[in-house]
Design a protein around this motif. Structure first.
Motif, PDB file in Angstrom:
ATOM      1  N   ALA A  52      75.784  30.752  -1.190  1.00  0.00           N
ATOM      2  CA  ALA A  52      77.183  30.933  -1.583  1.00  0.00           C
ATOM      3  C   ALA A  52      77.494  32.393  -1.915  1.00  0.00           C
ATOM      4  O   ALA A  52      78.606  32.858  -1.699  1.00  0.00           O
ATOM      5  CB  ALA A  52      77.512  30.045  -2.775  1.00  0.00           C
ATOM      6  N   ALA A  53      76.495  33.102  -2.408  1.00  0.00           N
ATOM      7  CA  ALA A  53      76.680  34.518  -2.738  1.00  0.00           C
ATOM      8  C   ALA A  53      76.438  35.420  -1.521  1.00  0.00           C
ATOM      9  O   ALA A  53      76.445  36.641  -1.640  1.00  0.00           O
ATOM     10  CB  ALA A  53      75.743  34.921  -3.868  1.00  0.00           C
ATOM     11  N   ASN A  54      76.216  34.805  -0.367  1.00  0.00           N
ATOM     12  CA  ASN A  54      75.993  35.522   0.889  1.00  0.00           C
ATOM     13  C   ASN A  54      74.742  36.394   0.839  1.00  0.00           C
ATOM     14  O   ASN A  54      74.715  37.496   1.374  1.00  0.00           O
ATOM     15  CB  ASN A  54      77.222  36.350   1.250  1.00  0.00           C
ATOM     16  CG  ASN A  54      77.385  36.479   2.743  1.00  0.00           C
ATOM     17  OD1 ASN A  54      76.747  35.748   3.500  1.00  0.00           O
ATOM     18  ND2 ASN A  54      78.217  37.394   3.169  1.00  0.00           N
ATOM     19  N   ARG A  55      73.704  35.884   0.169  1.00  0.00           N
ATOM     20  CA  ARG A  55      72.430  36.592   0.088  1.00  0.00           C
ATOM     21  C   ARG A  55      71.434  35.952   1.042  1.00  0.00           C
ATOM     22  O   ARG A  55      71.598  34.813   1.472  1.00  0.00           O
ATOM     23  CB  ARG A  55      71.900  36.544  -1.336  1.00  0.00           C
ATOM     24  CG  ARG A  55      72.777  37.345  -2.295  1.00  0.00           C
ATOM     25  CD  ARG A  55      72.424  37.194  -3.738  1.00  0.00           C
ATOM     26  NE  ARG A  55      71.009  37.332  -4.010  1.00  0.00           N
ATOM     27  CZ  ARG A  55      70.418  36.791  -5.065  1.00  0.00           C
ATOM     28  NH1 ARG A  55      71.122  36.073  -5.912  1.00  0.00           N
ATOM     29  NH2 ARG A  55      69.143  36.948  -5.270  1.00  0.00           N
ATOM     30  N   ALA A  56      70.388  36.676   1.357  1.00  0.00           N
ATOM     31  CA  ALA A  56      69.360  36.175   2.269  1.00  0.00           C
ATOM     32  C   ALA A  56      68.637  34.984   1.630  1.00  0.00           C
ATOM     33  O   ALA A  56      68.489  34.915   0.412  1.00  0.00           O
ATOM     34  CB  ALA A  56      68.356  37.277   2.580  1.00  0.00           C
ATOM     35  N   PRO A  57      68.172  34.045   2.451  1.00  0.00           N
ATOM     36  CA  PRO A  57      67.436  32.895   1.911  1.00  0.00           C
ATOM     37  C   PRO A  57      66.154  33.332   1.215  1.00  0.00           C
ATOM     38  O   PRO A  57      65.566  34.359   1.547  1.00  0.00           O
ATOM     39  CB  PRO A  57      67.111  32.059   3.147  1.00  0.00           C
ATOM     40  CG  PRO A  57      68.031  32.528   4.207  1.00  0.00           C
ATOM     41  CD  PRO A  57      68.347  33.955   3.897  1.00  0.00           C
ATOM     42  N   SER A  58      65.711  32.539   0.255  1.00  0.00           N
ATOM     43  CA  SER A  58      64.460  32.843  -0.442  1.00  0.00           C
ATOM     44  C   SER A  58      63.289  32.646   0.518  1.00  0.00           C
ATOM     45  O   SER A  58      63.377  31.876   1.476  1.00  0.00           O
ATOM     46  CB  SER A  58      64.297  31.972  -1.678  1.00  0.00           C
ATOM     47  OG  SER A  58      64.254  30.614  -1.308  1.00  0.00           O
ATOM     48  N   THR A  59      62.194  33.320   0.243  1.00  0.00           N
ATOM     49  CA  THR A  59      61.049  33.249   1.153  1.00  0.00           C
ATOM     50  C   THR A  59      59.923  32.393   0.609  1.00  0.00           C
ATOM     51  O   THR A  59      58.993  32.069   1.325  1.00  0.00           O
ATOM     52  CB  THR A  59      60.488  34.662   1.430  1.00  0.00           C
ATOM     53  OG1 THR A  59      60.187  35.280   0.183  1.00  0.00           O
ATOM     54  CG2 THR A  59      61.496  35.498   2.196  1.00  0.00           C
ATOM     55  N   GLY A  60      59.975  32.009  -0.638  1.00  0.00           N
ATOM     56  CA  GLY A  60      58.912  31.202  -1.231  1.00  0.00           C
ATOM     57  C   GLY A  60      58.989  29.748  -0.804  1.00  0.00           C
ATOM     58  O   GLY A  60      59.937  29.302  -0.170  1.00  0.00           O
ATOM     59  N   THR A  61      57.968  29.013  -1.167  1.00  0.00           N
ATOM     60  CA  THR A  61      57.909  27.596  -0.858  1.00  0.00           C
ATOM     61  C   THR A  61      58.135  26.799  -2.132  1.00  0.00           C
ATOM     62  O   THR A  61      57.514  27.071  -3.148  1.00  0.00           O
ATOM     63  CB  THR A  61      56.531  27.226  -0.273  1.00  0.00           C
ATOM     64  OG1 THR A  61      56.301  28.037   0.869  1.00  0.00           O
ATOM     65  CG2 THR A  61      56.475  25.769   0.112  1.00  0.00           C
ATOM     66  N   ARG A  62      59.021  25.829  -2.066  1.00  0.00           N
ATOM     67  CA  ARG A  62      59.244  24.928  -3.197  1.00  0.00           C
ATOM     68  C   ARG A  62      58.727  23.563  -2.799  1.00  0.00           C
ATOM     69  O   ARG A  62      58.932  23.117  -1.694  1.00  0.00           O
ATOM     70  CB  ARG A  62      60.728  24.813  -3.514  1.00  0.00           C
ATOM     71  CG  ARG A  62      61.270  26.009  -4.193  1.00  0.00           C
ATOM     72  CD  ARG A  62      62.641  25.654  -4.773  1.00  0.00           C
ATOM     73  NE  ARG A  62      63.205  26.819  -5.382  1.00  0.00           N
ATOM     74  CZ  ARG A  62      63.950  27.691  -4.740  1.00  0.00           C
ATOM     75  NH1 ARG A  62      64.251  27.521  -3.499  1.00  0.00           N
ATOM     76  NH2 ARG A  62      64.418  28.737  -5.372  1.00  0.00           N
ATOM     77  N   ARG A  63      58.099  22.907  -3.708  1.00  0.00           N
ATOM     78  CA  ARG A  63      57.635  21.548  -3.433  1.00  0.00           C
ATOM     79  C   ARG A  63      58.593  20.576  -4.065  1.00  0.00           C
ATOM     80  O   ARG A  63      58.958  20.713  -5.222  1.00  0.00           O
ATOM     81  CB  ARG A  63      56.229  21.337  -3.986  1.00  0.00           C
ATOM     82  CG  ARG A  63      55.245  22.183  -3.237  1.00  0.00           C
ATOM     83  CD  ARG A  63      53.876  21.862  -3.649  1.00  0.00           C
ATOM     84  NE  ARG A  63      52.993  22.724  -2.877  1.00  0.00           N
ATOM     85  CZ  ARG A  63      51.825  22.361  -2.467  1.00  0.00           C
ATOM     86  NH1 ARG A  63      51.370  21.166  -2.767  1.00  0.00           N
ATOM     87  NH2 ARG A  63      51.079  23.162  -1.776  1.00  0.00           N
ATOM     88  N   TYR A  64      58.963  19.593  -3.283  1.00  0.00           N
ATOM     89  CA  TYR A  64      59.854  18.550  -3.786  1.00  0.00           C
ATOM     90  C   TYR A  64      59.011  17.591  -4.626  1.00  0.00           C
ATOM     91  O   TYR A  64      57.986  17.113  -4.192  1.00  0.00           O
ATOM     92  CB  TYR A  64      60.508  17.795  -2.631  1.00  0.00           C
ATOM     93  CG  TYR A  64      61.304  16.602  -3.088  1.00  0.00           C
ATOM     94  CD1 TYR A  64      62.547  16.766  -3.648  1.00  0.00           C
ATOM     95  CD2 TYR A  64      60.783  15.326  -2.979  1.00  0.00           C
ATOM     96  CE1 TYR A  64      63.282  15.680  -4.081  1.00  0.00           C
ATOM     97  CE2 TYR A  64      61.506  14.233  -3.411  1.00  0.00           C
ATOM     98  CZ  TYR A  64      62.746  14.415  -3.952  1.00  0.00           C
ATOM     99  OH  TYR A  64      63.471  13.337  -4.380  1.00  0.00           O
ATOM    100  N   ARG A  65      59.457  17.358  -5.819  1.00  0.00           N
ATOM    101  CA  ARG A  65      58.773  16.393  -6.692  1.00  0.00           C
ATOM    102  C   ARG A  65      59.766  15.329  -7.108  1.00  0.00           C
ATOM    103  O   ARG A  65      60.821  15.637  -7.649  1.00  0.00           O
ATOM    104  CB  ARG A  65      58.235  17.085  -7.937  1.00  0.00           C
ATOM    105  CG  ARG A  65      57.132  18.035  -7.590  1.00  0.00           C
ATOM    106  CD  ARG A  65      56.519  18.619  -8.837  1.00  0.00           C
ATOM    107  NE  ARG A  65      55.678  19.725  -8.420  1.00  0.00           N
ATOM    108  CZ  ARG A  65      55.317  20.699  -9.195  1.00  0.00           C
ATOM    109  NH1 ARG A  65      55.703  20.723 -10.442  1.00  0.00           N
ATOM    110  NH2 ARG A  65      54.557  21.657  -8.753  1.00  0.00           N
ATOM    111  N   ALA A  66      59.417  14.109  -6.846  1.00  0.00           N
ATOM    112  CA  ALA A  66      60.286  12.997  -7.241  1.00  0.00           C
ATOM    113  C   ALA A  66      60.228  12.854  -8.754  1.00  0.00           C
ATOM    114  O   ALA A  66      59.221  13.131  -9.385  1.00  0.00           O
ATOM    115  CB  ALA A  66      59.823  11.705  -6.572  1.00  0.00           C
ATOM    116  N   ALA A  67      61.332  12.411  -9.314  1.00  0.00           N
ATOM    117  CA  ALA A  67      61.380  12.214 -10.754  1.00  0.00           C
ATOM    118  C   ALA A  67      60.408  11.116 -11.158  1.00  0.00           C
ATOM    119  O   ALA A  67      60.219  10.134 -10.459  1.00  0.00           O
ATOM    120  CB  ALA A  67      62.801  11.848 -11.183  1.00  0.00           C
ATOM    121  N   ALA A  68      59.790  11.291 -12.301  1.00  0.00           N
ATOM    122  CA  ALA A  68      58.783  10.321 -12.755  1.00  0.00           C
ATOM    123  C   ALA A  68      59.440   9.072 -13.294  1.00  0.00           C
ATOM    124  O   ALA A  68      60.515   8.995 -13.693  1.00  0.00           O
ATOM    125  CB  ALA A  68      57.918  10.944 -13.820  1.00  0.00           C
TER     126      ALA A  68
END
Length: 94
Positions: free
Chosen positions: A78-94
């Motif tokens: 939304a701020a028109n910035r470049a995408p992040s390069t790191g990896t995020r892991r999706y974690r389902a809620a416990a």
């Protein structure tokens, strides 16, 4: 300093409401960013086409699954910035 209506919208986006999870579907992301859901989908396709150099970073847990978008990536887009390069892991809620 001269501000545009778009600047005001972007500032409003930075205020993150109480979210149960930082992950959103494309419909939730479109509502949050106040744009059409097809705009969000187009941005996620652009991310895949450009090998992550442009567009909206999202994950897809299976080939036919829905895209999940992290709130930080949505704010960067939304701020028109470049995408992040790191990896995020999706974690389902416990």
């Amino acid at each position: 300093m001269n501000t545009t209506p778009r600047d005001t919208e972007l500032r409003a986006l930075r205020v993150v409401p109480d979210l149960e999870s930082p992950w959103m579907t494309s419909h939730e992301a479109a509502t949050y960013a106040r744009c059409n859901v097809e705009t969000v989908r187009r941005a996620t396709r652009l991310f895949k086409k450009t090998d992550g150099r442009r567009g909206l970073k999202a994950i897809q847990r299976s080939d036919e699954g829905h895209y999940l978008i992290h709130v930080d990536d949505l704010l960067r887009w939304a701020a028109n910035r470049a995408p992040s390069t790191g990896t995020r892991r999706y974690r389902a809620a416990a």
